[in-house]
Scaffold this active site. Structure first.
Site, PDB file in Angstrom:
ATOM      1  N   MET A 180      33.806   0.887  87.220  1.00 24.53           N
ATOM      2  CA  MET A 180      34.200  -0.117  87.724  1.00 24.53           C
ATOM      3  C   MET A 180      33.205  -1.695  87.451  1.00 24.53           C
ATOM      4  O   MET A 180      33.891  -2.527  87.076  1.00 24.53           O
ATOM      5  CB  MET A 180      34.939  -0.144  89.244  1.00 24.53           C
ATOM      6  CG  MET A 180      36.158  -1.675  89.466  1.00 24.53           C
ATOM      7  SD  MET A 180      37.403  -1.252  88.182  1.00 24.53           S
ATOM      8  CE  MET A 180      37.580  -2.554  87.148  1.00 24.53           C
ATOM      9  N   LYS A 181      32.437  -1.538  88.231  1.00 26.20           N
ATOM     10  CA  LYS A 181      31.402  -2.370  88.055  1.00 26.20           C
ATOM     11  C   LYS A 181      30.958  -2.849  86.712  1.00 26.20           C
ATOM     12  O   LYS A 181      31.672  -4.200  85.974  1.00 26.20           O
ATOM     13  CB  LYS A 181      30.344  -1.985  88.494  1.00 26.20           C
ATOM     14  CG  LYS A 181      28.939  -3.475  88.549  1.00 26.20           C
ATOM     15  CD  LYS A 181      29.677  -4.836  89.254  1.00 26.20           C
ATOM     16  CE  LYS A 181      27.953  -5.562  88.919  1.00 26.20           C
ATOM     17  NZ  LYS A 181      28.585  -6.800  89.796  1.00 26.20           N
ATOM     18  N   LEU A 182      31.266  -1.773  85.950  1.00 24.82           N
ATOM     19  CA  LEU A 182      30.809  -1.661  84.009  1.00 24.82           C
ATOM     20  C   LEU A 182      32.137  -2.719  83.727  1.00 24.82           C
ATOM     21  O   LEU A 182      32.077  -3.588  82.468  1.00 24.82           O
ATOM     22  CB  LEU A 182      30.550  -0.374  83.716  1.00 24.82           C
ATOM     23  CG  LEU A 182      28.971  -0.422  83.424  1.00 24.82           C
ATOM     24  CD1 LEU A 182      28.061   1.143  83.578  1.00 24.82           C
ATOM     25  CD2 LEU A 182      27.472  -1.030  84.302  1.00 24.82           C
TER      26      LEU A 182
END
Length: 303
Positions: A180-182
């Site tokens: 999700m961060k990516l």
């Protein structure tokens, strides 16, 4: 912070030893927020000036992991995969079984999966909790936390995570938070890249940056990111909140993660090359929105 909430939070972690590894740009304000809330924190950080400041604010400090011996709730904000591997190798022999590690950096899912196995073998509960937001939001305690991993560890850490963030998203029991961060960083980095081209094209037709950013920020494509960066783009003051070099690191992670799972990453690969070109032009330590400056310079040379 509401005094009643602070008191309840302190009561909820009473008897626990809380540690923090890595007090850099993001980790420092977050660790300070815990200290300001009355949480006793042991901090491991190699920078002597940072250690002195945190010690003056009540933290137990050390340049190595010895300050964390016996800690049962540890937060980490680290620069890259190599640092995470090194820290986990040390923590696995220092933390008691049942301790919780909350790792808040942007690292590869592959590395995260590796350290998950090491921590599981040591009986340490592992929370992947990368954050979204700027250093200004870190100082205010209003970051967004993207979390996955051990549910029991999450419930243990949540009272303190709530002191650091305005929003928390629980995404699963594996490395979902890493992905999700990516996902978010893909969109953030792409925003700068496409804005650079759009502004150069508009300037070629006689538009000023001020006029373009005013309209963009009131249009259907307006975003909090564009509004936050508007003054920077107009003034051409690219003092970094997040550098081009850091974006190169993130887009390398993005491209590798996609390719590793068989996902075509054509656009992300192109954006990575744009950031590399800007870095090669000497802009590596400027804000990643300096792609606007780099692209304008290229356009001027061709004009």
């Amino acid at each position: 912070m509401d005094s009643k909430v602070a008191a309840e939070t302190r009561a909820g972690v009473a008897g626990r030893k809380t540690g923090w590894v890595g007090a850099g740009k993001m980790g420092l304000p977050m660790a300070r927020n815990l200290l300001a809330a009355g949480i006793a924190v042991a901090v491991c950080e190699p920078n002597p000036a940072t250690l002195a400041m945190l010690s003056a604010e009540g933290a137990a400090t050390s340049a190595d992991l010895s300050a964390l011996d016996g800690a049962d709730l540890v937060f980490a904000t680290l620069p890259d995969d190599a640092a995470l591997r090194a820290v986990v190798a040390g923590l696995a022999t220092r933390l008691p079984r049942g301790a919780v590690l909350v790792e808040m950096s942007t690292v590869s899912p592959e590395c995260s999966a590796e350290v998950a196995q090491i921590l599981a073998n040591a009986g340490i509960l592992y929370i992947r909790a990368p954050v979204s937001g700027s250093t200004a939001l870190a100082e205010k305690g209003t970051l967004t936390v993207l979390a996955s991993g051990d549910p029991q560890g999450w419930q243990t850490a949540l009272p303190l995570i709530s002191l650091l963030s305005a929003r928390q998203f629980w995404l699963g029991t594996g490395d979902e938070a890493r992905y999700m961060k990516l996902v978010l960083n893909t969109l953030v980095g792409a925003s700068s890249a496409i804005l650079a081209e759009a502004v150069s094209m508009g300037a070629s037709g006689g538009l000023s940056r001020a006029a373009m950013m005013e309209v963009i920020c009131e249009s259907a494509v307006a975003s909090p990111l564009f509004k936050y960066k508007a003054d920077l783009v107009v003034s051409e003051d690219y003092t970094p909140a997040f550098t081009i070099q850091q974006m190169i690191k993130d887009f390398t992670l993005i491209s590798d993660a996609g390719r590793g799972n068989g996902v075509p990453m054509l656009t992300s690969g192109l954006i990575l090359e744009l950031y590399r070109a800007a870095a090669n032009a000497g802009l590596q330590n400027e804000d990643f929105f300096a792609l606007v400056k780099w692209h304008s310079g290229i356009s001027a040379q061709r004009g």
